[in-house]
Write a protein that holds these residues in place. Structure first.
Motif, PDB file in Angstrom:
ATOM      1  N   ASP A   1       0.556  -1.400   0.427  1.00 31.45           N
ATOM      2  CA  ASP A   1      -0.338  -0.214   0.402  1.00 31.45           C
ATOM      3  C   ASP A   1       1.065   1.280   0.094  1.00 31.45           C
ATOM      4  OD1 ASP A   1      -2.227  -1.140   0.131  1.00 31.45           O
ATOM      5  OD2 ASP A   1      -1.888  -1.643   2.271  1.00 31.45           O
ATOM      6  N   SER A   2       1.087   1.799  -0.976  1.00 33.17           N
ATOM      7  CA  SER A   2       1.617   3.245  -0.815  1.00 33.17           C
ATOM      8  C   SER A   2       3.197   2.863  -1.375  1.00 33.17           C
ATOM      9  CB  SER A   2       0.526   3.933  -0.923  1.00 33.17           C
ATOM     10  OG  SER A   2      -0.230   4.223  -1.528  1.00 33.17           O
TER      11      SER A   2
ATOM     12  N   THR B   1       1.640   0.210  -5.238  1.00 31.17           N
ATOM     13  CA  THR B   1       0.422  -0.380  -4.480  1.00 31.17           C
ATOM     14  C   THR B   1       0.371  -1.264  -5.510  1.00 31.17           C
ATOM     15  OG1 THR B   1      -0.423   1.815  -3.737  1.00 31.17           O
ATOM     16  CG2 THR B   1      -1.619  -0.330  -3.849  1.00 31.17           C
TER      17      THR B   1
END
Length: 243
Positions: free
Chosen positions: A6-7, A22
């Motif tokens: 995630d990011s 991501t």
């Protein structure tokens, strides 16, 4: 529960290798990561399995005991036989003794390595050794199976065997993330992430990504647009946008 990043941003040696990337892969599916040399593909996998620290963002992965990882290297011990390599890794992952032999034999047969089961890994062809490496990564039936270029440099027959092993693992419920330089393999995946210099150029279902990349595909001897170049078989191809 899906696994992935995630990011995530990763910095190595003072250089940003992944920029806010991501990735998500569901159990029972295959996610392919493609990109040219230096795109950040191996770093992404190493971050996913906890081998490199992330500067920001979050990694969603199961307990390390439930992860299988095939690096871009051979992934096996040269002096051990095929069967011994599998038995050793099964022991490390505490595969119960009463199922260990059956699991080893199932993988040996699935990888078409029965005739080589008692041969040292050092005597195997490149394709056979990659199939052994896959089998070692999968011997404990992990929830997340992470494969770094499993079929690069592998003969066509072994590539077919490897893809059969990948799809069988996903069908059994594993979430599979693999990097590949082969467009035909990427097209078979459920989802696709295209990286260039550590940045996500495109991602989504394979159909959506391919539909979004409008332009002309040409064969080339050398990469002119490295971020949009891939290898299919022995030939390089590039995407040139419309207009």
């Amino acid at each position: 529960m899906s696994f992935g990043l995630d990011s995530v941003t990763v910095r190595l040696g003072g250089r940003t290798v992944l920029h806010d990337v991501t990735l998500a892969v569901e159990p029972g599916s295959v996610a392919a990561v493609v990109g040219g040399d230096g795109a950040g593909k191996s770093t992404l996998l190493r971050a996913l399995v906890g081998l490199v620290p992330v500067e920001s963002g979050a990694v969603r992965a199961p307990d390390p005991a439930r992860v299988g990882y095939l690096p871009s290297t051979k992934g096996s011990w040269s002096a051990l036989t095929v069967a011994q390599n599998l038995d050793f890794v099964a022991g490390v992952y505490a595969v119960p003794a009463d199922v260990r032999a059956a699991r080893r034999d199932d993988l040996i047969d699935g990888a078409a390595l029965r005739d080589a089961a008692d041969r040292p890994a050092s005597t195997l062809s490149g394709g056979m050794r990659r199939k052994l490496g896959f089998s070692m990564a999968a011997v404990h039936t992990p929830d997340l199976l992470v494969l770094d270029e499993p079929s690069t440099g592998v003969d066509p027959v072994s590539r077919i065997d490897l893809w059969r092993l990948v799809t069988r693992a996903a069908s059994a419920g594993a979430a599979v993330v693999m990097t590949t330089s082969y467009l035909d393999e990427a097209e078979r995946a459920s989802s696709l992430l295209v990286l260039d210099e550590g940045r996500a150029l495109a991602q989504g279902t394979t159909g959506d990504v391919l539909a979004s990349l409008r332009g002309t595909v040409v064969r080339t001897d050398a990469a002119v647009r490295p971020g949009w170049t891939w290898r299919r078989g022995t030939a390089l191809h590039e995407l040139w946008p419309e207009g």
